[in-house]
Design a protein around this motif. Structure first.
Motif, PDB file in Angstrom:
ATOM      1  N   GLU A 168     -17.233  15.531  22.602  1.00 17.60           N
ATOM      2  CA  GLU A 168     -17.612  16.920  22.333  1.00 17.60           C
ATOM      3  C   GLU A 168     -17.271  17.325  20.896  1.00 17.60           C
ATOM      4  O   GLU A 168     -18.008  18.080  20.258  1.00 17.60           O
ATOM      5  N   LYS A 169     -16.151  16.821  20.371  1.00 20.58           N
ATOM      6  CA  LYS A 169     -15.781  17.147  18.987  1.00 20.58           C
ATOM      7  C   LYS A 169     -16.749  16.496  17.999  1.00 20.58           C
ATOM      8  O   LYS A 169     -17.190  17.136  17.037  1.00 20.58           O
ATOM      9  N   LEU A 170     -17.067  15.218  18.213  1.00 22.93           N
ATOM     10  CA  LEU A 170     -17.987  14.529  17.320  1.00 22.93           C
ATOM     11  C   LEU A 170     -19.380  15.153  17.383  1.00 22.93           C
ATOM     12  O   LEU A 170     -20.057  15.300  16.359  1.00 22.93           O
ATOM     13  N   ALA A 171     -19.813  15.526  18.602  1.00 19.19           N
ATOM     14  CA  ALA A 171     -21.130  16.147  18.746  1.00 19.19           C
ATOM     15  C   ALA A 171     -21.179  17.481  18.022  1.00 19.19           C
ATOM     16  O   ALA A 171     -22.174  17.805  17.364  1.00 19.19           O
ATOM     17  N   GLU A 172     -20.109  18.262  18.121  1.00 20.28           N
ATOM     18  CA  GLU A 172     -20.077  19.572  17.461  1.00 20.28           C
ATOM     19  C   GLU A 172     -20.110  19.424  15.942  1.00 20.28           C
ATOM     20  O   GLU A 172     -20.816  20.161  15.247  1.00 20.28           O
ATOM     21  N   VAL A 173     -19.359  18.463  15.412  1.00 21.49           N
ATOM     22  CA  VAL A 173     -19.251  18.312  13.961  1.00 21.49           C
ATOM     23  C   VAL A 173     -20.524  17.714  13.365  1.00 21.49           C
ATOM     24  O   VAL A 173     -21.027  18.185  12.341  1.00 21.49           O
ATOM     25  N   TYR A 174     -21.067  16.680  14.021  1.00 20.09           N
ATOM     26  CA  TYR A 174     -22.175  15.947  13.410  1.00 20.09           C
ATOM     27  C   TYR A 174     -23.552  16.414  13.883  1.00 20.09           C
ATOM     28  O   TYR A 174     -24.520  16.336  13.126  1.00 20.09           O
ATOM     29  N   ALA A 175     -23.668  16.861  15.117  1.00 19.24           N
ATOM     30  CA  ALA A 175     -24.971  17.307  15.613  1.00 19.24           C
ATOM     31  C   ALA A 175     -25.081  18.827  15.681  1.00 19.24           C
ATOM     32  O   ALA A 175     -26.189  19.365  15.690  1.00 19.24           O
ATOM     33  N   GLY A 176     -23.932  19.520  15.728  1.00 17.33           N
ATOM     34  CA  GLY A 176     -23.939  20.970  15.830  1.00 17.33           C
ATOM     35  C   GLY A 176     -24.717  21.672  14.742  1.00 17.33           C
ATOM     36  O   GLY A 176     -25.528  22.572  15.023  1.00 17.33           O
ATOM     37  N   PRO A 177     -24.527  21.300  13.451  1.00 13.33           N
ATOM     38  CA  PRO A 177     -25.269  21.982  12.383  1.00 13.33           C
ATOM     39  C   PRO A 177     -26.786  21.852  12.502  1.00 13.33           C
ATOM     40  O   PRO A 177     -27.521  22.697  11.996  1.00 13.33           O
ATOM     41  N   LEU A 178     -27.243  20.813  13.199  1.00 17.03           N
ATOM     42  CA  LEU A 178     -28.689  20.611  13.325  1.00 17.03           C
ATOM     43  C   LEU A 178     -29.330  21.579  14.315  1.00 17.03           C
ATOM     44  O   LEU A 178     -30.535  21.834  14.241  1.00 17.03           O
ATOM     45  N   VAL A 179     -28.528  22.103  15.250  1.00 20.39           N
ATOM     46  CA  VAL A 179     -29.073  22.991  16.285  1.00 20.39           C
ATOM     47  C   VAL A 179     -28.408  24.364  16.265  1.00 20.39           C
ATOM     48  O   VAL A 179     -28.543  25.139  17.210  1.00 20.39           O
ATOM     49  N   GLY A 180     -27.654  24.641  15.211  1.00 17.20           N
ATOM     50  CA  GLY A 180     -27.029  25.958  15.101  1.00 17.20           C
ATOM     51  C   GLY A 180     -25.662  26.070  15.723  1.00 17.20           C
ATOM     52  O   GLY A 180     -25.135  27.166  15.885  1.00 17.20           O
ATOM     53  N   GLY A 181     -25.046  24.948  16.093  1.00 18.98           N
ATOM     54  CA  GLY A 181     -23.701  24.965  16.649  1.00 18.98           C
ATOM     55  C   GLY A 181     -23.672  25.221  18.143  1.00 18.98           C
ATOM     56  O   GLY A 181     -24.702  25.410  18.790  1.00 18.98           O
TER      57      GLY A 181
END
Length: 296
Positions: A252-265
């Motif tokens: 969940e941490k890696l997804a938030e940091v690396y993929a979060g900016p792509l979908v608005g967090g």
């Protein structure tokens, strides 16, 4: 090099959060192993414990006395739940028991707030939330300390239910409750012990998460983070809960940091559930769970 160091810092932070998820999930797993019940009231028990601890400290008790008083209250609460609510329902369908824990959750939330008030309170454990260098990585001192406490408890509980007589009785009840009773295992005693341990876990989780988030109604939602942990690891597997908690925390941490900016967090809030659904589609019993799947 800096990119890799940042990746490691995020992953380590996720592992530390995962240990705390594991601690909460163990409360669910132990009760499910002993009775086949998903304890929907575990989150309310976390809130009750945190509110009680803060209430006792505000009443003038020192921290150690407040901890002991809250522990006594949680043990009495756990035994009371087993004796008053669940024991009369022994032998009933598991859905009835599950509905009983939902009603219990609503009651505990209201009772705790009627007893101690509804305002948000701070909870101070004396552990500063500041970065500390560990092997060249910057890690939160609070996360490191609370994860160490949770990790010790997870290991201790795992050993207790793996090598002690009560642990063997619990496994016997989980495999076949009727056969265990015939062999002389007291189902009521096992339920009382397991619910008492769940109350103790709720106390530690309430202190840790209350110190991080504040003591408020939303603490009940923290327990819902244990649901994908249970699904991923298996509802009846202690080892599975440990591994799944770490995996959920890191992912969940890696997804938030690396993929979060792509979908608005906001990925951190729903990614564990998406991961759990994916595991359910491939392996309904979880990674290390056991059981049979019936298709209609």
């Amino acid at each position: 090099m800096l990119e890799f160091q940042f990746f490691l810092e995020v992953a380590v932070g996720g592992l530390l959060s995962g240990v705390m998820y594991t601690l909460v999930a163990l409360g669910f797993v132990l009760i499910f192993k002993a009775s086949g019940i998903f304890n929907f009231a575990q989150g309310a028990m976390v809130l009750f414990a945190a509110l009680s601890f803060v209430g006792f400290t505000e009443a003038g008790l020192p921290v150690w006395a407040a901890f002991l008083a809250t522990l006594a209250a949680m043990l009495l609460l756990a035994v009371g739940i087993e004796r008053i609510v669940l024991r009369p329902l022994l032998g009933q369908d598991h859905m009835i028991l599950f509905m009983a824990t939902i009603g219990l959750s609503i009651f505990l939330e209201g009772f705790a707030q009627a007893l101690w008030g509804t305002q948000v309170r701070g909870l101070e454990l004396g552990i500063p939330d500041e970065p500390v260098e560990l092997g060249g990585l910057l890690v939160s001192k609070f996360d490191l300390s609370t994860a160490a406490i949770a990790g010790v408890l997870v290991i201790a509980l795992s050993l207790f239910f793996s090598v002690t007589r009560i642990g063997r009785a619990l496994r016997a009840v989980a495999d076949d409750s009727q056969a265990a009773q015939v062999a002389g295992v007291s189902l009521g005693l096992i339920w009382a012990v397991v619910w008492s341990v769940a109350g103790f876990i709720a106390l530690i989780a309430g202190l840790i998460w209350g110190a991080r988030l504040g003591v408020q109604f939303s603490l009940t939602l923290v327990a819902l983070k244990a649901l994908p942990v249970m699904i991923l690891g298996g509802f009846n597997s202690i080892v599975g809960a440990i591994l799944a908690g770490l995996l959920i925390g890191v992912s969940e941490k890696l997804a938030e940091v690396y993929a979060g900016p792509l979908v608005g967090g906001g990925i951190e809030n729903w990614f564990p559930y998406a991961l759990a659904i994916g595991v359910l589609l491939l392996r309904p019993t979880g990674l290390l769970g056991s059981g049979t799947t019936t298709r209609a």
